[in-house]
Design an enzyme around this catalytic site. Structure first.
Site: not given
Length: 260
Positions: A15, A98, A116, A164, A171, A174, A180
């Site tokens: 990370e 984060y 993030d 996305c 879309c 998705c 959404c």
């Protein structure tokens, strides 16, 4: 790469390396790094020269020193074990909100959402609110899988990178489209100001200077060059003095070496 991590320490290293560095550049360096320093106690004893040599190519070298400071804190304050809670992780040097949440979720199954830019984009679109909405962190935490927060994060990251996307979200493909609020809406993208070419930046100069010094054997004094790319001797000297203040190098008249 992060999905190959088997220990909390390996997750933490991955990370930190992934902060502001493309994942394609991190994988091989991460594997070599955790093989060389498989525990926080191992990294706590690392010298600056060997540490920066292992960090070459990742950029933002101060992250390497912060990671070593975090390793020393883990070794002395947490019995050599990466702490589990978000609060304790955030207290480690160089670990922000984060990264703390990403490690807690991936390594310890703590149900929190690391926000993030990618996760924030998906969550804000699903909810139909601006990405900067106050309290989005609390709402996002409520959306995380209670049993598999690490897999939830992986899934959202995959969704953000392939479906996305910032400019042209797909879309129709998705899996969250039925939930959404923003599905099918036009995406407004703010034009970006033209920046300074990277080789003309101080960051480029600092990176090249550190790379040149770490290429020399440990403890070797290296003459500062008169020119590096577009930067003259004055700029090089200023960059070297800043690196000295930050703990990277030692300086003497016209020469520098990586700090031991």
């Amino acid at each position: 790469m992060i999905r190959e991590a088997e220990t909390p320490w390996e997750v933490l290293v991955a990370e930190v390396m992934s902060q502001q560095t493309g994942i394609e550049r991190v994988g091989p360096a991460w594997r070599r790094f955790v093989d060389r320093w498989p525990t926080p106690a191992d990294l706590a004893e690392a010298g600056t020269h060997e540490l920066l040599s292992a960090w070459v190519g990742l950029g933002y070298n101060r992250r390497a020193l912060a990671l070593r400071d975090a390793a020393r804190s883990i070794a002395t304050d947490h019995g050599g074990r990466v702490p589990m809670s978000v609060e304790d992780l955030e207290r480690l040097p160089g670990i922000g909100p984060y990264t703390a949440r990403a490690v807690a979720a991936a390594a310890f199954r703590v149900p929190v959402a690391p926000l993030d830019v990618n996760v924030r984009r998906v969550v804000s679109r699903v909810l139909g609110v601006p990405p900067t909405t106050p309290g989005l962190q609390v709402v996002a935490d409520d959306l995380v899988s209670r049993g598999q927060p690490g897999r939830w994060l992986d899934a959202v990251m995959d969704l953000a990178s392939g479906t996305c996307t910032p400019r042209a979200p797909r879309c129709d493909a998705c899996p969250l489209a039925v939930l959404c609020v923003s599905r099918g809406m036009d995406v407004v993208v703010q034009p970006q100001a033209r920046g300074v070419p990277f080789p003309a930046t101080t960051r480029w100069l600092r990176g090249r200077l550190v790379a040149a010094l770490t290429a020399a054997p440990a403890g070797t004094w290296v003459p500062l060059p008169e020119r590096m790319g577009q930067h003259d001797a004055d700029a090089i000297g200023a960059a070297a003095r800043r690196l000295e203040r930050e703990g990277f190098v030692d300086l003497r008249a016209g020469e520098a070496r990586v700090r031991r």
